[in-house]
Design an enzyme around this catalytic site. Sequence first.
Site, mmCIF file in Angstrom:
data_model
loop_
_atom_site.group_PDB
_atom_site.id
_atom_site.type_symbol
_atom_site.label_atom_id
_atom_site.label_comp_id
_atom_site.label_asym_id
_atom_site.label_seq_id
_atom_site.Cartn_x
_atom_site.Cartn_y
_atom_site.Cartn_z
ATOM 1 C CB VAL A 107 -1.276 3.901 5.201
ATOM 2 C CG1 VAL A 107 -2.498 4.386 4.420
ATOM 3 C CG2 VAL A 107 -0.632 5.046 5.962
ATOM 4 C CB CYS A 108 -4.085 0.715 3.155
ATOM 5 S SG CYS A 108 -5.188 -0.200 2.059
ATOM 6 C CB THR A 109 -2.778 -3.987 2.835
ATOM 7 O OG1 THR A 109 -2.210 -3.294 1.719
ATOM 8 C CG2 THR A 109 -4.240 -4.273 2.565
ATOM 9 N N GLY A 110 -0.620 -1.935 4.816
ATOM 10 C CA GLY A 110 0.687 -1.899 5.468
ATOM 11 C C GLY A 110 0.655 -2.648 6.786
ATOM 12 C CB THR A 127 -5.849 -3.590 7.612
ATOM 13 O OG1 THR A 127 -5.191 -3.355 6.358
ATOM 14 C CG2 THR A 127 -6.723 -4.820 7.504
#
Length: 322
Positions: A107-110, A127
């Site tokens: 999720v996102c910057t994961g 991202t």
Amino acid sequence: MPPRTVLVPLFDKVQSLDVTGPVEVFSGAALAVGSAAAGYRVRTASLDGAPVRTSSGLTLVPDSALADAPAPHTLLVPGGQGTRGPDPRLVDWLREHAPRAERIVSVCTGAILLARAGLLDGRRATTHWAYCDRLARDHPAIEVDPDPIFVRDGNVATSAGVTAGIDLALALVEEDHGRQAALTIARHLVVFLRRPGNQAQFSAQLAAQTARREPLREVQQWITEHPDDDLSVESLAARARLSPRHFARAFRTETGLTPGTYVERVRVEHARRLLEDTADGVEEISRASGYGTPEAMRRAFLKTLGTPPAEYRRRFHAAPGA
């Protein structure tokens, strides 16, 4: 089928909604499918099993240390400020253990953590829009697509910023348990189940910059409110009281898009909403969205979304009472 284990690694300065959004979706599956045994077993874990402090100041208490965590069916890696300079031990753990999961999700910057662990090499990924350029620059072996809200490539799925993790989690529940289960969860959380993965991270209005000059801002608003009008450069330039050449140059300079590109995005977005939310026919929607003919709208959908209007409606139209 026994419940699928969803493991969420936690770390300091994680984005809290990256964790809680998808967790709420997976946790709601038991109610949606009518059986706890058929849902998901959600577990959280930090490197040492210690509580972590999120970027917003909340404290999350994990279930265990990563070393003691159960082997997951789905490994869900959240993002947040803590991905900027992650603990090398977390990256090493992901490199060793993530490939054992049946499904790897970020999720996102994961996605940055997955990239550092070499798990996205040779894959298409996305991202948060603000970090797509960085991800592409730092990891040239990854095909970074900055537009979609989530991307699936084999057993790896990456999503855009924050709330896109909810969209992706709902898509995974739909894949595992069917559309009705995902709809039930979406209703409970009061969120939409209609955002396809290839939908842009921004609406047409948000994707473009807002013009500084009032006449150009008025034109942007006019386009949004009148997608079925004459939106040629000549017509829009007259509305802005500029010559067509001056208008086209100024519009691109101030919004970052040509007038034609902006109009195309607004019209696709308008048509998409009508397909999702109304029972109007394709011919009627094509006229209302400024295409004139269903074939013109079909070409625009194939170019922008990769799917024709009829198929888009079949997948994302809200059923009565949904």
